[in-house]
Design an enzyme around this catalytic site. Structure first.
Site, PDB file in Angstrom:
ATOM      1  N   HIS A  69       5.934  -1.718  -9.281  1.00  0.00           N
ATOM      2  CA  HIS A  69       6.234  -1.969  -7.867  1.00  0.00           C
ATOM      3  C   HIS A  69       6.173  -3.484  -7.663  1.00  0.00           C
ATOM      4  O   HIS A  69       5.390  -4.169  -8.337  1.00  0.00           O
ATOM      5  CB  HIS A  69       5.151  -1.273  -7.043  1.00  0.00           C
ATOM      6  CG  HIS A  69       5.393  -1.236  -5.572  1.00  0.00           C
ATOM      7  ND1 HIS A  69       5.137  -2.307  -4.751  1.00  0.00           N
ATOM      8  CD2 HIS A  69       5.848  -0.261  -4.767  1.00  0.00           C
ATOM      9  CE1 HIS A  69       5.417  -1.982  -3.502  1.00  0.00           C
ATOM     10  NE2 HIS A  69       5.854  -0.753  -3.478  1.00  0.00           N
ATOM     11  N   ASP A 129      -2.852  -0.535 -11.430  1.00  0.00           N
ATOM     12  CA  ASP A 129      -2.323  -0.245 -10.103  1.00  0.00           C
ATOM     13  C   ASP A 129      -2.324   1.275  -9.964  1.00  0.00           C
ATOM     14  O   ASP A 129      -1.438   1.958 -10.488  1.00  0.00           O
ATOM     15  CB  ASP A 129      -0.905  -0.822  -9.976  1.00  0.00           C
ATOM     16  CG  ASP A 129      -0.263  -0.433  -8.650  1.00  0.00           C
ATOM     17  OD1 ASP A 129      -0.895   0.325  -7.875  1.00  0.00           O
ATOM     18  OD2 ASP A 129       0.873  -0.880  -8.388  1.00  0.00           O
ATOM     19  N   GLN A 132      -0.448   5.214  -6.866  1.00  0.00           N
ATOM     20  CA  GLN A 132       0.139   6.561  -6.902  1.00  0.00           C
ATOM     21  C   GLN A 132      -0.737   7.525  -7.718  1.00  0.00           C
ATOM     22  O   GLN A 132      -0.294   8.633  -8.035  1.00  0.00           O
ATOM     23  CB  GLN A 132       1.557   6.519  -7.519  1.00  0.00           C
ATOM     24  CG  GLN A 132       2.558   5.682  -6.763  1.00  0.00           C
ATOM     25  CD  GLN A 132       2.991   6.292  -5.429  1.00  0.00           C
ATOM     26  OE1 GLN A 132       2.696   7.438  -5.119  1.00  0.00           O
ATOM     27  NE2 GLN A 132       3.694   5.507  -4.615  1.00  0.00           N
ATOM     28  N   LYS A 175      -1.763   6.472   1.145  1.00  0.00           N
ATOM     29  CA  LYS A 175      -1.016   7.320   0.200  1.00  0.00           C
ATOM     30  C   LYS A 175      -1.831   8.533  -0.223  1.00  0.00           C
ATOM     31  O   LYS A 175      -1.406   9.311  -1.069  1.00  0.00           O
ATOM     32  CB  LYS A 175      -0.623   6.509  -1.040  1.00  0.00           C
ATOM     33  CG  LYS A 175       0.429   5.433  -0.742  1.00  0.00           C
ATOM     34  CD  LYS A 175       0.909   4.802  -2.010  1.00  0.00           C
ATOM     35  CE  LYS A 175       1.679   3.518  -1.761  1.00  0.00           C
ATOM     36  NZ  LYS A 175       3.010   3.724  -1.195  1.00  0.00           N
ATOM     37  N   CYS A 185      11.128  -0.849  -3.836  1.00  0.00           N
ATOM     38  CA  CYS A 185      10.338  -2.042  -4.205  1.00  0.00           C
ATOM     39  C   CYS A 185      10.197  -2.138  -5.719  1.00  0.00           C
ATOM     40  O   CYS A 185       9.135  -2.545  -6.230  1.00  0.00           O
ATOM     41  CB  CYS A 185       8.963  -2.052  -3.548  1.00  0.00           C
ATOM     42  SG  CYS A 185       9.024  -1.982  -1.773  1.00  0.00           S
TER      43      CYS A 185
END
Ligand code: PLP
Length: 418
Positions: free
Chosen positions: A131, A208, A211, A234, A374
């Site tokens: 991202h 990261d 998600q 999220k 993104c």
């Protein structure tokens, strides 16, 4: 079959009842088929209630007052930090820093750690599926510091191709910053292996997990990563709050990104000293209702069970994959049939622009995303400028998938190659 053998490892939740916990899903007329949870998830009543209760009963300034309400507010804020620490199994609560988002957390590490500790000529490795939030901060570090941005390429199936990522675990690597789950392809990266190999060479790793946290069990101690970031919105929590996990020794060598109230020990005209970790990284008035809502979201998810959530999303995604695969002219990206795949499907249909697919889907009450998500470097690798993306949460159901398929078929009929 033996009764004991056929038992699931956890009791299965009543998914239909759980869907009713989400007012926006039950209140929408006509029916809303929300398939954009990778962008932002919907909020259960428990989270809405926790935020409302905070403002109605417990709201006050955090770490700034001596009266009862201020103390209650401060305790609730720190209790939320503890909830997050337990959820990701941090060794110490102080390893959790509240940020506005995963984006801010990555910027904090880029500015405050990489900007201070990496040397010109060293490599920062990211992957081609990052991202922009986990790409641009490193690009800037490289531009200002003279480090080199290196990119792990992807193979034909959208998996990381380490064969061609020459030198990634070598002496010149200063940092690996990598996503646990791709927000476009849904690929679940072998993050444990990456961290294990990096650890052997003492290479710090930032994960990261925007998600991943809230979608599967994440254990930072088992993972042994140096930094990990995620956003509440999220994972059924409110907007405007996320967190940075950092090992204590890493946070100790990190400079704050934001300067201001609440993060200082002493301020003199000429120079100042910082407060202890994690207050040092939380300049400005803390987001109490956000923290309280975030903790409520975690409690809600834990009550359902992370194993059950992961299994449910995999079942829905695999049903959606089978259904969409039957549509002529529909190209799915990555390897959604793989077992290391989460609840995200990106696709294009015939030569129809993904925005048109999303528009027609919207007319069917189906909310999907279209664009580059993104992830422009990934789009370049896929050879497209954009895709349509459906993303699934445990609150979705079979009707949502049927509605998506119908919408795509209608888009084909109206605009496709006939
Ligand atoms: N990383 C990934 C993989 C994402 O999918 C996103 C958001 O879509 C982000 C980082 C940035 O999250 P936020 O916008 O909440 O900061």
């Amino acid at each position: 079959m033996d009764q004991a053998q056929s038992k699931p490892v956890f009791s299965l939740p009543d998914w239909r009842a759980l869907r009713n916990d989400f007012p926006v899903l039950t209140n929408s007329q006509p029916a809303l088929h929300y398939l954009d949870s990778a962008a932002s998830s919907q909020k259960p009543q428990a989270v809405i209630d926790a935020i409302s209760h905070c403002y109605s009963h417990n709201y006050g300034p955090v770490h700034r007052g001596l009266y009862a309400l201020a103390e209650v507010a401060s305790e609730a804020y720190e209790a939320a930090r503890q909830t997050i620490a337990n959820f990701v199994n941090a060794e110490n609560t102080n390893e959790i820093v509240f940020t506005r988002s995963a984006t801010e957390a990555i910027n904090l590490v880029a500015h405050g750690w990489a900007g201070q500790h990496l040397k010109p000529g060293e490599d920062i490795w990211v992957s081609q599926m990052e991202h922009h939030a986990n790409f641009l901060p490193w690009q800037r570090v490289c531009q200002t510091l003279g480090t080199r941005l290196r990119v792990i390429p992807l193979d034909e199936d959208g998996q990381l191709d380490f064969e061609t990522a020459e030198g990634i675990f070598g002496a010149n690597t200063g940092l690996i910053a990598i996503t646990q789950v791709s927000n476009v392809l849904g690929t679940i990266n072998p993050i444990e292996q990456i961290v294990r190999r990096a650890n052997r060479q003492s290479i710090p790793v930032l994960v990261d997990a925007a998600q991943a946290v809230g979608h599967m069990a994440v254990d930072v101690q088992a993972l042994n990563c140096d930094f990990l970031v995620a956003s509440a919105h999220k994972m059924c929590g409110p907007g405007g709050i996320g967190f940075l996990y950092g090992k204590q020794e890493r946070l100790a060598e990190t400079d704050p990104l934001l300067l201001g109230g609440g993060m200082v020990d002493e301020v003199d005209i000429d120079q100042s000293s910082w407060a202890e970790i994690p207050a040092r990284f939380e300049a400005g008035s803390p987001n109490l209702s956000g923290a309280v809502g975030f903790a409520a979201a975690i409690n809600y998810l834990q009550d359902i069970g992370m194993g059950a959530i992961e299994q449910r999303v995999q079942q829905l995604t695999s049903l959606a994959y089978q259904t969409l695969s039957e549509i002529d002219g529909l190209a799915l990206y990555g390897s959604p049939e793989s077992t290391s795949h989460s609840g995200i499907l990106s696709f294009n249909v015939d030569d129809i622009h993904p925005h048109d697919v999303a528009h027609i889907a919207a007319e069917h009450g189906v909310a999907i995303r279209a664009g580059h998500h993104c992830c422009q470097p990934l789009m370049q690798r896929l050879g497209v400028s954009s895709t349509a993306r459906a993303s699934f949460s445990f609150y979705n159901n079979e009707q949502d998938i049927a509605a998506l398929a119908k919408a795509i078929l209608d888009a084909k009929q109206i605009l496709g190659n006939r």
